[in-house]
Design a protein around this motif. Sequence first.
Motif, PDB file in Angstrom:
ATOM      1  N   LEU A   1       0.838  -1.189   0.000  1.00 53.37           N
ATOM      2  CA  LEU A   1       0.000   0.000   0.000  1.00 53.37           C
ATOM      3  C   LEU A   1       0.876   1.242   0.000  1.00 53.37           C
ATOM      4  O   LEU A   1       2.003   1.228   0.472  1.00 53.37           O
ATOM      5  CB  LEU A   1      -0.910  -0.005   1.229  1.00 53.37           C
ATOM      6  CG  LEU A   1      -1.806  -1.244   1.364  1.00 53.37           C
ATOM      7  CD1 LEU A   1      -2.567  -1.189   2.664  1.00 53.37           C
ATOM      8  CD2 LEU A   1      -2.746  -1.328   0.196  1.00 53.37           C
TER       9      LEU A   1
ATOM     10  N   ILE B   1      -1.179  -5.431   3.533  1.00 51.58           N
ATOM     11  CA  ILE B   1      -2.442  -6.092   3.826  1.00 51.58           C
ATOM     12  C   ILE B   1      -2.431  -7.420   3.071  1.00 51.58           C
ATOM     13  O   ILE B   1      -2.050  -7.470   1.903  1.00 51.58           O
ATOM     14  CB  ILE B   1      -3.652  -5.213   3.422  1.00 51.58           C
ATOM     15  CG1 ILE B   1      -4.955  -5.875   3.848  1.00 51.58           C
ATOM     16  CG2 ILE B   1      -3.638  -4.876   1.963  1.00 51.58           C
ATOM     17  CD1 ILE B   1      -6.160  -4.962   3.741  1.00 51.58           C
TER      18      ILE B   1
ATOM     19  N   THR C   1      -9.585   4.044   1.111  1.00 51.06           N
ATOM     20  CA  THR C   1      -9.040   3.852   2.449  1.00 51.06           C
ATOM     21  C   THR C   1      -7.586   3.380   2.406  1.00 51.06           C
ATOM     22  O   THR C   1      -6.747   3.867   3.161  1.00 51.06           O
ATOM     23  CB  THR C   1      -9.875   2.813   3.224  1.00 51.06           C
ATOM     24  OG1 THR C   1     -11.235   3.219   3.221  1.00 51.06           O
ATOM     25  CG2 THR C   1      -9.376   2.664   4.642  1.00 51.06           C
ATOM     26  N   MET C   2      -7.292   2.447   1.525  1.00 52.26           N
ATOM     27  CA  MET C   2      -5.956   1.835   1.472  1.00 52.26           C
ATOM     28  C   MET C   2      -5.043   2.582   0.493  1.00 52.26           C
ATOM     29  O   MET C   2      -4.191   3.332   0.892  1.00 52.26           O
ATOM     30  CB  MET C   2      -6.064   0.366   1.056  1.00 52.26           C
ATOM     31  CG  MET C   2      -6.898  -0.462   1.987  1.00 52.26           C
ATOM     32  SD  MET C   2      -6.177  -0.439   3.624  1.00 52.26           S
ATOM     33  CE  MET C   2      -7.432  -1.224   4.556  1.00 52.26           C
ATOM     34  N   SER C   3      -5.236   2.312  -0.783  1.00 57.44           N
ATOM     35  CA  SER C   3      -4.518   2.993  -1.858  1.00 57.44           C
ATOM     36  C   SER C   3      -5.277   2.737  -3.141  1.00 57.44           C
ATOM     37  O   SER C   3      -6.087   1.814  -3.218  1.00 57.44           O
ATOM     38  CB  SER C   3      -3.076   2.485  -1.974  1.00 57.44           C
ATOM     39  OG  SER C   3      -3.041   1.224  -2.605  1.00 57.44           O
TER      40      SER C   3
ATOM     41  N   ALA D   1      -4.958  -0.861  -4.435  1.00 59.08           N
ATOM     42  CA  ALA D   1      -5.107  -1.944  -3.465  1.00 59.08           C
ATOM     43  C   ALA D   1      -5.986  -3.063  -3.989  1.00 59.08           C
ATOM     44  O   ALA D   1      -5.816  -4.227  -3.615  1.00 59.08           O
ATOM     45  CB  ALA D   1      -5.666  -1.417  -2.152  1.00 59.08           C
TER      46      ALA D   1
END
Length: 175
Positions: A5, A11, A40-42, A45
């Motif tokens: 990420l 993750i 939220t992550m990238s 993701a």
Amino acid sequence: MDVDLELGMNISCKELRVLLLQEFRLGHKTTEATSNICSTMSKDALFIRTAQDWFNWFKNDNFELDDLPRAGRPLEVDMDVLKQLAEEDPRLTTRCLAERLGCSHATVETHLRELGKMWKCGVWIPHELSPLQLQHRVDACMKLLTSHRNYQWLRNHITGDEKWVLHVNHTRKRQ
């Protein structure tokens, strides 16, 4: 396999699937779920196609989040059996060994290299020489150099990888 990420966090695929399952249970559409997770992550993701595949699984009441075993040739081979086969007949090719072991020839080649074997002149040989073999070679070279110091035969030879070959030998072929 972990997804890297932009935030510097890692993750796992299973954790990503848990997030997808949560989005599915909340009643979100695939594109909305992908957008939520990526925001939220990238942005890389999760791909929309991956989310669609998992949502289809969930719709069919399949909530198994672990990777299931797949069909196909095994990537692992019994190293002891492979070593024994290679030592019994070092002229066996990777395809022949693969046929006997029930795996791909690339897998056999990878494991033979792990065993320290190299393919030279049609034979699987140990890549590294033992200390005794090295000493025998040094002794033979020293004997040749000292006993034939004034003799001109050495000018007609060249040395190569672990072999002595006459320089004018045009008929030598690889097996």
